[in-house]
Write a protein that holds these residues in place. Sequence first.
Motif, PDB file in Angstrom:
ATOM      1  N   THR A 122       0.826  -1.209   0.000  1.00 47.17           N
ATOM      2  CA  THR A 122       0.000   0.000   0.000  1.00 47.17           C
ATOM      3  C   THR A 122       0.862   1.261   0.000  1.00 47.17           C
ATOM      4  OG1 THR A 122      -1.799  -1.150   1.121  1.00 47.17           O
ATOM      5  CG2 THR A 122      -1.795   1.253   1.261  1.00 47.17           C
ATOM      6  N   SER A 123       1.912   1.281   0.797  1.00 47.77           N
ATOM      7  CA  SER A 123       2.760   2.481   0.853  1.00 47.77           C
ATOM      8  C   SER A 123       3.512   2.686  -0.458  1.00 47.77           C
ATOM      9  CB  SER A 123       3.716   2.430   2.044  1.00 47.77           C
ATOM     10  OG  SER A 123       4.628   1.377   1.928  1.00 47.77           O
ATOM     11  N   ILE A 124       3.910   1.603  -1.110  1.00 47.98           N
ATOM     12  CA  ILE A 124       4.576   1.729  -2.412  1.00 47.98           C
ATOM     13  C   ILE A 124       3.577   2.193  -3.473  1.00 47.98           C
ATOM     14  CG2 ILE A 124       5.738   0.454  -4.264  1.00 47.98           C
ATOM     15  CD1 ILE A 124       7.069  -1.222  -2.015  1.00 47.98           C
ATOM     16  N   GLU A 125       2.363   1.670  -3.431  1.00 50.46           N
ATOM     17  CA  GLU A 125       1.318   2.131  -4.355  1.00 50.46           C
ATOM     18  C   GLU A 125       1.058   3.622  -4.175  1.00 50.46           C
ATOM     19  OE1 GLU A 125      -1.880  -1.365  -5.170  1.00 50.46           O
ATOM     20  OE2 GLU A 125      -1.698  -0.736  -3.087  1.00 50.46           O
ATOM     21  N   ASN A 126       0.976   4.075  -2.927  1.00 53.79           N
ATOM     22  CA  ASN A 126       0.752   5.490  -2.647  1.00 53.79           C
ATOM     23  C   ASN A 126       1.905   6.342  -3.149  1.00 53.79           C
ATOM     24  OD1 ASN A 126      -1.700   4.903  -1.435  1.00 53.79           O
ATOM     25  ND2 ASN A 126      -0.852   4.879   0.635  1.00 53.79           N
ATOM     26  N   ALA A 127       3.125   5.877  -2.943  1.00 58.89           N
ATOM     27  CA  ALA A 127       4.304   6.618  -3.417  1.00 58.89           C
ATOM     28  C   ALA A 127       4.304   6.691  -4.945  1.00 58.89           C
ATOM     29  CB  ALA A 127       5.584   5.968  -2.914  1.00 58.89           C
ATOM     30  N   ALA A 128       3.930   5.599  -5.597  1.00 60.27           N
ATOM     31  CA  ALA A 128       3.872   5.594  -7.069  1.00 60.27           C
ATOM     32  C   ALA A 128       2.821   6.578  -7.561  1.00 60.27           C
ATOM     33  CB  ALA A 128       3.582   4.189  -7.578  1.00 60.27           C
ATOM     34  N   ASN A 161      15.728  -1.687  -8.952  1.00 58.42           N
ATOM     35  CA  ASN A 161      14.801  -1.953 -10.040  1.00 58.42           C
ATOM     36  C   ASN A 161      14.467  -0.721 -10.878  1.00 58.42           C
ATOM     37  OD1 ASN A 161      14.017  -4.886  -9.876  1.00 58.42           O
ATOM     38  ND2 ASN A 161      13.701  -4.265  -7.753  1.00 58.42           N
ATOM     39  N   GLY A 162      15.122   0.396 -10.593  1.00 62.63           N
ATOM     40  CA  GLY A 162      14.969   1.591 -11.417  1.00 62.63           C
ATOM     41  C   GLY A 162      13.720   2.411 -11.150  1.00 62.63           C
ATOM     42  N   PHE A 163      13.088   2.204  -9.997  1.00 65.56           N
ATOM     43  CA  PHE A 163      11.890   2.978  -9.649  1.00 65.56           C
ATOM     44  C   PHE A 163      12.295   4.214  -8.837  1.00 65.56           C
ATOM     45  CE2 PHE A 163      10.160  -1.373 -10.179  1.00 65.56           C
ATOM     46  CZ  PHE A 163       9.272  -1.100 -11.212  1.00 65.56           C
ATOM     47  N   ASN A 164      13.154   5.041  -9.429  1.00 64.01           N
ATOM     48  CA  ASN A 164      13.723   6.177  -8.712  1.00 64.01           C
ATOM     49  C   ASN A 164      12.686   7.223  -8.324  1.00 64.01           C
ATOM     50  OD1 ASN A 164      16.354   5.098  -8.781  1.00 64.01           O
ATOM     51  ND2 ASN A 164      16.593   5.818 -10.873  1.00 64.01           N
ATOM     52  N   TYR A 217       8.544   7.944  -1.962  1.00 63.99           N
ATOM     53  CA  TYR A 217       8.494   7.135  -0.744  1.00 63.99           C
ATOM     54  C   TYR A 217       9.278   7.822   0.377  1.00 63.99           C
ATOM     55  CZ  TYR A 217       8.534   3.001   2.224  1.00 63.99           C
ATOM     56  OH  TYR A 217       8.371   2.128   3.271  1.00 63.99           O
ATOM     57  N   VAL A 218      10.452   8.352   0.033  1.00 64.23           N
ATOM     58  CA  VAL A 218      11.281   9.055   1.013  1.00 64.23           C
ATOM     59  C   VAL A 218      10.551  10.306   1.520  1.00 64.23           C
ATOM     60  CG1 VAL A 218      13.421  10.363   1.325  1.00 64.23           C
ATOM     61  CG2 VAL A 218      13.458   8.163   0.137  1.00 64.23           C
ATOM     62  N   GLU A 219       9.970  11.062   0.601  1.00 65.10           N
ATOM     63  CA  GLU A 219       9.257  12.282   0.973  1.00 65.10           C
ATOM     64  C   GLU A 219       8.047  11.962   1.857  1.00 65.10           C
ATOM     65  OE1 GLU A 219       9.990  15.561   0.392  1.00 65.10           O
ATOM     66  OE2 GLU A 219      11.898  14.750  -0.342  1.00 65.10           O
ATOM     67  N   PHE A 220       7.338  10.896   1.525  1.00 65.33           N
ATOM     68  CA  PHE A 220       6.159  10.493   2.291  1.00 65.33           C
ATOM     69  C   PHE A 220       6.535  10.099   3.711  1.00 65.33           C
ATOM     70  CE2 PHE A 220       3.010   7.259   3.608  1.00 65.33           C
ATOM     71  CZ  PHE A 220       1.870   8.031   3.529  1.00 65.33           C
ATOM     72  N   GLY A 221       7.702   9.494   3.873  1.00 70.66           N
ATOM     73  CA  GLY A 221       8.144   9.016   5.176  1.00 70.66           C
ATOM     74  C   GLY A 221       8.658  10.086   6.114  1.00 70.66           C
ATOM     75  N   LYS A 222       8.807  11.288   5.634  1.00 63.57           N
ATOM     76  CA  LYS A 222       9.346  12.359   6.492  1.00 63.57           C
ATOM     77  C   LYS A 222       8.330  12.847   7.490  1.00 63.57           C
ATOM     78  CE  LYS A 222      12.908  14.137   3.517  1.00 63.57           C
ATOM     79  NZ  LYS A 222      13.431  15.251   2.796  1.00 63.57           N
TER      80      LYS A 222
END
Length: 89
Positions: free
Chosen positions: A20-26, A75-78, A84-89
Amino acid sequence: MKIIKKDGRIEEFNIKKIKTSIENAARDSESMLNESDLKIITSDIENTLLKIRKDTLITSSYEVIGVIFEILKRNGFNSVLKSYVEFGK
């Protein structure tokens, strides 16, 4: 597998939360991840954690975050990683 949360609580590891968190970041990064991408990423995360913690089956939220970073980067999902990094702050 169990996970030690940032506040010290111990919970069952739940790969669905990571998905879910990866989907949200995408979504936030306007990147397209299909179900196959998500399955590959989450399987890689779970398998990596199981290899690292095969003896104790206890990981930490910090270790999980590090593995997620590494796998997204590898995997190149930069753009997803950046979000994801921004969301985690």
